[in-house]
Design an enzyme around this catalytic site. Structure first.
Site, mmCIF file in Angstrom:
data_model
loop_
_atom_site.group_PDB
_atom_site.id
_atom_site.type_symbol
_atom_site.label_atom_id
_atom_site.label_comp_id
_atom_site.label_asym_id
_atom_site.label_seq_id
_atom_site.Cartn_x
_atom_site.Cartn_y
_atom_site.Cartn_z
ATOM 1 N N ASN A 108 78.134 66.562 34.609
ATOM 2 C CA ASN A 108 77.027 67.168 35.363
ATOM 3 C C ASN A 108 77.531 68.533 35.835
ATOM 4 O O ASN A 108 78.286 68.634 36.798
ATOM 5 C CB ASN A 108 76.675 66.263 36.551
ATOM 6 C CG ASN A 108 75.508 66.797 37.350
ATOM 7 O OD1 ASN A 108 75.020 67.905 37.100
ATOM 8 N ND2 ASN A 108 75.060 66.031 38.314
ATOM 9 N N ARG A 129 74.115 65.978 31.704
ATOM 10 C CA ARG A 129 72.880 66.016 32.496
ATOM 11 C C ARG A 129 72.296 67.421 32.384
ATOM 12 O O ARG A 129 72.971 68.405 32.678
ATOM 13 C CB ARG A 129 73.180 65.697 33.955
ATOM 14 C CG ARG A 129 71.960 65.820 34.798
ATOM 15 C CD ARG A 129 72.293 65.769 36.257
ATOM 16 N NE ARG A 129 71.059 65.906 37.014
ATOM 17 C CZ ARG A 129 70.966 66.562 38.161
ATOM 18 N NH1 ARG A 129 72.026 67.131 38.678
ATOM 19 N NH2 ARG A 129 69.828 66.646 38.773
ATOM 20 N N HIS A 137 64.741 64.487 38.968
ATOM 21 C CA HIS A 137 65.352 63.187 39.307
ATOM 22 C C HIS A 137 64.870 62.105 38.343
ATOM 23 O O HIS A 137 64.869 60.912 38.681
ATOM 24 C CB HIS A 137 64.982 62.705 40.729
ATOM 25 C CG HIS A 137 65.501 63.544 41.846
ATOM 26 N ND1 HIS A 137 64.749 63.796 42.976
ATOM 27 C CD2 HIS A 137 66.677 64.169 42.028
ATOM 28 C CE1 HIS A 137 65.451 64.541 43.814
ATOM 29 N NE2 HIS A 137 66.635 64.790 43.258
ATOM 30 N N HIS A 143 62.999 58.423 46.038
ATOM 31 C CA HIS A 143 64.372 58.926 45.883
ATOM 32 C C HIS A 143 64.604 59.895 47.048
ATOM 33 O O HIS A 143 64.167 61.047 47.015
ATOM 34 C CB HIS A 143 64.509 59.621 44.525
ATOM 35 C CG HIS A 143 65.855 60.238 44.279
ATOM 36 N ND1 HIS A 143 66.745 59.770 43.338
ATOM 37 C CD2 HIS A 143 66.472 61.290 44.864
ATOM 38 C CE1 HIS A 143 67.839 60.504 43.351
ATOM 39 N NE2 HIS A 143 67.696 61.439 44.275
ATOM 40 N N LEU A 144 65.233 59.398 48.095
ATOM 41 C CA LEU A 144 65.406 60.189 49.312
ATOM 42 C C LEU A 144 66.873 60.550 49.481
ATOM 43 O O LEU A 144 67.679 59.748 49.968
ATOM 44 C CB LEU A 144 64.909 59.402 50.544
ATOM 45 C CG LEU A 144 63.517 58.753 50.425
ATOM 46 C CD1 LEU A 144 63.167 58.007 51.709
ATOM 47 C CD2 LEU A 144 62.445 59.795 50.105
ATOM 48 N N GLY A 145 67.226 61.729 49.013
ATOM 49 C CA GLY A 145 68.597 62.218 49.185
ATOM 50 C C GLY A 145 68.515 63.603 49.781
ATOM 51 O O GLY A 145 67.523 63.938 50.436
ATOM 52 N N ARG A 154 65.112 72.085 51.705
ATOM 53 C CA ARG A 154 63.921 72.603 51.010
ATOM 54 C C ARG A 154 62.661 72.203 51.774
ATOM 55 O O ARG A 154 62.558 71.074 52.257
ATOM 56 C CB ARG A 154 63.828 72.036 49.592
ATOM 57 C CG ARG A 154 64.876 72.568 48.650
ATOM 58 C CD ARG A 154 64.603 72.078 47.227
ATOM 59 N NE ARG A 154 65.839 72.067 46.470
ATOM 60 C CZ ARG A 154 66.260 71.035 45.741
ATOM 61 N NH1 ARG A 154 65.535 69.934 45.650
ATOM 62 N NH2 ARG A 154 67.396 71.120 45.097
ATOM 63 N N ARG A 173 72.655 61.533 58.884
ATOM 64 C CA ARG A 173 73.535 60.850 59.849
ATOM 65 C C ARG A 173 73.517 61.602 61.171
ATOM 66 O O ARG A 173 73.422 61.017 62.248
ATOM 67 C CB ARG A 173 74.963 60.740 59.305
ATOM 68 C CG ARG A 173 75.070 59.669 58.231
ATOM 69 C CD ARG A 173 76.311 59.810 57.430
ATOM 70 N NE ARG A 173 76.200 60.934 56.489
ATOM 71 C CZ ARG A 173 76.884 61.069 55.387
ATOM 72 N NH1 ARG A 173 77.784 60.168 55.072
ATOM 73 N NH2 ARG A 173 76.709 62.091 54.583
ATOM 74 N N GLY A 223 67.706 56.999 51.273
ATOM 75 C CA GLY A 223 66.960 55.780 50.927
ATOM 76 C C GLY A 223 67.844 54.544 50.871
ATOM 77 O O GLY A 223 67.437 53.450 51.250
ATOM 78 N N ASN A 272 70.901 54.292 52.443
ATOM 79 C CA ASN A 272 71.801 54.107 53.589
ATOM 80 C C ASN A 272 71.159 54.185 54.963
ATOM 81 O O ASN A 272 71.868 54.044 55.961
ATOM 82 C CB ASN A 272 72.913 55.161 53.538
ATOM 83 C CG ASN A 272 73.808 54.945 52.347
ATOM 84 O OD1 ASN A 272 74.454 53.914 52.252
ATOM 85 N ND2 ASN A 272 73.813 55.895 51.429
ATOM 86 N N GLU A 314 72.736 57.534 38.289
ATOM 87 C CA GLU A 314 72.332 58.447 37.227
ATOM 88 C C GLU A 314 73.395 58.550 36.138
ATOM 89 O O GLU A 314 73.075 58.653 34.961
ATOM 90 C CB GLU A 314 72.036 59.825 37.831
ATOM 91 C CG GLU A 314 70.774 59.788 38.685
ATOM 92 C CD GLU A 314 70.572 61.015 39.553
ATOM 93 O OE1 GLU A 314 69.836 61.906 39.133
ATOM 94 O OE2 GLU A 314 71.151 61.067 40.649
HETATM 95 P P1 AMP Z 1 72.275 62.378 47.955
HETATM 96 O O1 AMP Z 1 71.684 63.724 47.757
HETATM 97 O O2 AMP Z 1 71.508 61.282 47.295
HETATM 98 O O3 AMP Z 1 73.746 62.339 47.656
HETATM 99 O O4 AMP Z 1 72.151 62.064 49.522
HETATM 100 C C1 AMP Z 1 72.916 62.762 50.455
HETATM 101 C C2 AMP Z 1 72.342 62.550 51.834
HETATM 102 O O5 AMP Z 1 72.303 61.157 52.154
HETATM 103 C C3 AMP Z 1 73.191 63.146 52.955
HETATM 104 O O6 AMP Z 1 72.920 64.498 53.131
HETATM 105 C C4 AMP Z 1 72.725 62.332 54.127
HETATM 106 O O7 AMP Z 1 71.591 62.971 54.689
HETATM 107 C C5 AMP Z 1 72.296 61.009 53.552
HETATM 108 N N1 AMP Z 1 73.179 59.900 53.957
HETATM 109 C C6 AMP Z 1 74.335 59.515 53.393
HETATM 110 N N2 AMP Z 1 74.855 58.441 54.064
HETATM 111 C C7 AMP Z 1 73.992 58.161 55.067
HETATM 112 C C8 AMP Z 1 73.943 57.180 56.114
HETATM 113 N N3 AMP Z 1 74.887 56.271 56.248
HETATM 114 N N4 AMP Z 1 72.898 57.211 56.963
HETATM 115 C C9 AMP Z 1 71.921 58.136 56.829
HETATM 116 N N5 AMP Z 1 71.901 59.079 55.873
HETATM 117 C C10 AMP Z 1 72.910 59.094 55.002
#
Ligand code: AMP
Length: 396
Positions: free
Chosen positions: A7, A90, A179, A207-209, A240, A285, A333, A335, A384
């Site tokens: 990636n 990717r 995604h 998909h909440l990241g 964003r 967090r 999503g 965590n 992924e």
């Molecule tokens: P990703 O883009 O899927 O890697 O998600 C990253 C995001 O996941 C981080 O910026 C955090 O906002 C969130 N995250 C990771 N671990 C936790 C957790 N234990 N509790 C809440 N949010 C989390």
């Protein structure tokens, strides 16, 4: 087969070596600060992470260092390069050219180049990764796996914008969605976990990241998703904005005396939960901790984020004409029971009942709705890299 998954970004390169037969990760790592100074970290399976600074003037050097790490006589995971059977890349944007993964040849590279203006930050970097691998690993088959491919089944009424049709005809301005590898993997897995037939199901994937998107998947095919021409559309994300009235751009330009490029930077890098919180953090967090301490900015950011997810779920339940399964995935999503609870509690009109105890789960597959909930709600960790490795193995 041993598949190297790459990636490649403009200054970073994530890699994983996956055994496609056992689906085990043999080793994984990250090259950072390519073109600046250079650092590589590598974690062989079951061992500690090794990090070292190493000059990385370009991606060719980064790939060489990846191969060195994988084949190191002491800490490596394969004896030689010849053990790597294929490489899966990717690729962010496939435009309308690619509806599924493909074996890379010169025509494919040309077609990826042709849609690079749709993803000017990503596709050129992805192509550099392909070229570098071809140079260092000649003859090894390579596969392109596109972030946009899964969404190519969206019908015209879902992918068109309300713009002059000539904008689509001339420039292919439309919604593409991103995604896709994650939405495909998670929707399929969720159907499996729910015990429903994927080919005969209605699934919403959240998909909440740091980047975030929702998709509506009907009978195994994507019928709508929240990201658009670029990943800026849709949900409120880490930094964003997601959906805004397009007039906002001109308005900010005038009020703040900024160029379009500067406003786009504001929408991409300074907005989202980060901007809403008053620049506290883009990390949930931190936002949750602030929320619980009564910080108004953190509460505003999390509540506005959740409300936007809620609206998309509602619109996709309408688009699907019902919903069997909702799946939460990616960093937040997977965590954040906190965020899932805020959203799920407002879905009672769909007959959804959250099981609060089950919801207290981090990063593993779990049913989080009660037995009498009309819609099954799951946490499904995305993967992924595994999806890319599966496609690559299947094609070569
Ligand atoms: P990703 O883009 O899927 O890697 O998600 C990253 C995001 O996941 C981080 O910026 C955090 O906002 C969130 N995250 C990771 N671990 C936790 C957790 N234990 N509790 C809440 N949010 C989390």
């Amino acid at each position: 087969m041993k598949i190297l998954v790459i990636n490649c970004g403009s200054s970073s390169l994530k890699f994983q070596l996956i055994d496609s037969d056992t689906e085990a990760v043999i080793g994984k790592g990250l090259c950072e600060r390519i073109g600046i100074d250079g650092r590589i970290s590598f974690t062989p399976e079951g061992k500690d992470k090794i990090t070292k600074d190493a000059a990385m003037p370009d991606h060719n050097e980064a790939i060489k260092l990846v191969i060195e790490a994988l084949t190191d006589p002491e800490t490596g995971v394969v004896k030689s390069l010849s053990e790597i059977d294929a490489v899966g890349h990717r690729i962010v944007h496939g435009g309308e050219n690619f509806t599924k993964s493909v074996v890379i040849n010169e025509d494919v590279i040309k077609a990826i180049e042709e849609v690079s203006d749709l993803a000017p930050l990503h596709n050129p970097a992805n192509l550099i990764g392909i070229r570098a691998c071809q140079k260092i690993m000649p003859g090894v088959p390579m596969v392109a796996v596109f972030d946009t491919a899964f969404h190519q089944t969206m019908p015209e009424d879902a992918y068109l914008y309300g713009l002059p049709y000539s904008c689509y005809e001339k420039y292919k301005i439309r919604r593409y969605g991103f995604h896709g590898t994650s939405h495909a993997y998670v929707s399929k897995k969720a159907a499996e976990l729910a015990g429903v037939d994927y080919e005969n199901s209605k699934i919403i994937v959240c998909h909440l990241g740091n980047g975030a998107s929702v998709s509506a998947v009907k009978n195994g095919k994507c019928i709508d998703t929240s990201m658009g021409l670029t990943p800026l559309e849709g949900l409120i994300m880490g930094t964003r904005s997601g959906d805004v009235d397009p007039s906002v751009i001109e308005f900010i330009e005038q009020k703040e005396n900024l160029s379009t490029k500067e406003v786009m930077n504001l929408l991409n890098k300074k907005s989202g939960v980060f901007g809403l919180s008053g620049d506290v953090s883009s990390d949930f967090r931190d936002l949750e901790a602030g929320y619980l301490k009564g910080d108004e900015g953190c509460k505003r950011a999390v509540d506005t984020f959740c409300y936007r997810v809620l609206k998309y779920i509602g619109s996709y339940a309408a688009a699907l004409n019902g919903v069997d399964v909702i799946a939460f995935t990616a960093g937040v999503g997977e965590n954040s029971p906190f965020v899932r609870k805020i959203i799920a509690e407002r879905l009672s009109y769909l007959g959804i009942n959250l099981d609060e105890k089950a919801n207290d789960v981090h990063g593993k597959e779990q049913l989080i709705s009660t037995a009498d909930s009309k819609v099954k709600v799951f946490v499904v960790p995305t993967n992924e890299e595994l999806a890319i490795a599966r496609d690559t193995a299947a094609l070569v």
